[in-house]
Design a protein around this motif. Structure first.
Motif, PDB file in Angstrom:
ATOM      1  N   GLU A   1      30.329  44.011  43.393  1.00 34.37           N
ATOM      2  CA  GLU A   1      31.664  44.530  43.682  1.00 34.37           C
ATOM      3  C   GLU A   1      31.609  45.544  44.816  1.00 34.37           C
ATOM      4  O   GLU A   1      32.638  46.020  45.269  1.00 34.37           O
TER       5      GLU A   1
ATOM      6  N   THR B   1      38.761  36.638  38.217  1.00 33.54           N
ATOM      7  CA  THR B   1      37.659  36.943  39.133  1.00 33.54           C
ATOM      8  C   THR B   1      37.582  35.888  40.232  1.00 33.54           C
ATOM      9  O   THR B   1      37.876  34.721  39.999  1.00 33.54           O
TER      10      THR B   1
ATOM     11  N   GLN C   1      30.642  38.785  47.426  1.00 30.40           N
ATOM     12  CA  GLN C   1      31.554  39.763  46.842  1.00 30.40           C
ATOM     13  C   GLN C   1      32.145  39.201  45.552  1.00 30.40           C
ATOM     14  O   GLN C   1      32.514  38.032  45.490  1.00 30.40           O
ATOM     15  N   GLN C   2      32.229  40.041  44.534  1.00 34.54           N
ATOM     16  CA  GLN C   2      32.925  39.687  43.299  1.00 34.54           C
ATOM     17  C   GLN C   2      34.213  40.501  43.294  1.00 34.54           C
ATOM     18  O   GLN C   2      34.188  41.725  43.293  1.00 34.54           O
ATOM     19  N   LEU C   3      35.324  39.815  43.324  1.00 29.81           N
ATOM     20  CA  LEU C   3      36.625  40.461  43.385  1.00 29.81           C
ATOM     21  C   LEU C   3      37.361  40.247  42.066  1.00 29.81           C
ATOM     22  O   LEU C   3      37.286  39.169  41.481  1.00 29.81           O
ATOM     23  N   THR C   4      38.060  41.271  41.616  1.00 35.06           N
ATOM     24  CA  THR C   4      38.841  41.173  40.380  1.00 35.06           C
ATOM     25  C   THR C   4      40.284  41.486  40.712  1.00 35.06           C
ATOM     26  O   THR C   4      40.573  42.473  41.383  1.00 35.06           O
TER      27      THR C   4
END
Length: 144
Positions: free
Chosen positions: A75, A102, A82-85
């Motif tokens: 994040e 996610t 990239q890990q997006l929430t």
């Protein structure tokens, strides 16, 4: 070789080919058209998930590779994966169940996919990814 032996060998060869292609319980992946896919797992009228009864050959290995890419995500800004929430939840286009919020994005390759694509669409329903995304996962090399 006599004719009877030749026929037996030929029949045996046909049986082996059948077992290798059909008897394994998997089918060759039929890739959907990539069209205007912006992000794997986001669906529109031109690109909807297609569930299959049988898993496609190589599915488990491919899912493991994608899981490893997801595990390497972060994040933290500036990372390759990239890990997006996001706020809210998405619903499945197959069974209307609630999915997560996610998204993964590879900043270098300009590829992205939903967090539930692997487990829900590929794992549960045997959906086949687009060929470009399949190839991305197959050829992925982490940065050292």
């Amino acid at each position: 070789m006599d004719t009877k032996t030749l026929l037996l060998v030929a029949a045996f060869a046909v049986m082996i080919v059948w077992v290798l292609s059909n008897g394994s319980g998997c089918s060759e992946p039929r890739f959907p058209p990539a069209g205007k896919v912006r992000c794997e797992g986001y669906w529109d009228e031109d690109y909807m998930p297609v569930p299959h009864k049988k898993p496609w050959c190589g599915k488990e290995e491919w899912m493991q590779k994608l899981a490893a890419i997801e595990a390497a995500s972060s994040e933290e800004p500036g990372q390759r994966i990239q890990q997006l929430t996001f706020r809210g939840l998405a619903t499945s286009r197959i069974d209307d169940s609630f999915l997560g919020n996610t998204e993964y994005a590879d900043q270098e390759a300009k590829v992205c996919w939903t967090g539930d694509f692997r487990e829900h669409y590929v794992g549960k329903y045997n959906c086949v990814p687009t060929k470009p995304f399949f190839d991305y996962v197959e050829s992925f090399t982490p940065q050292v």
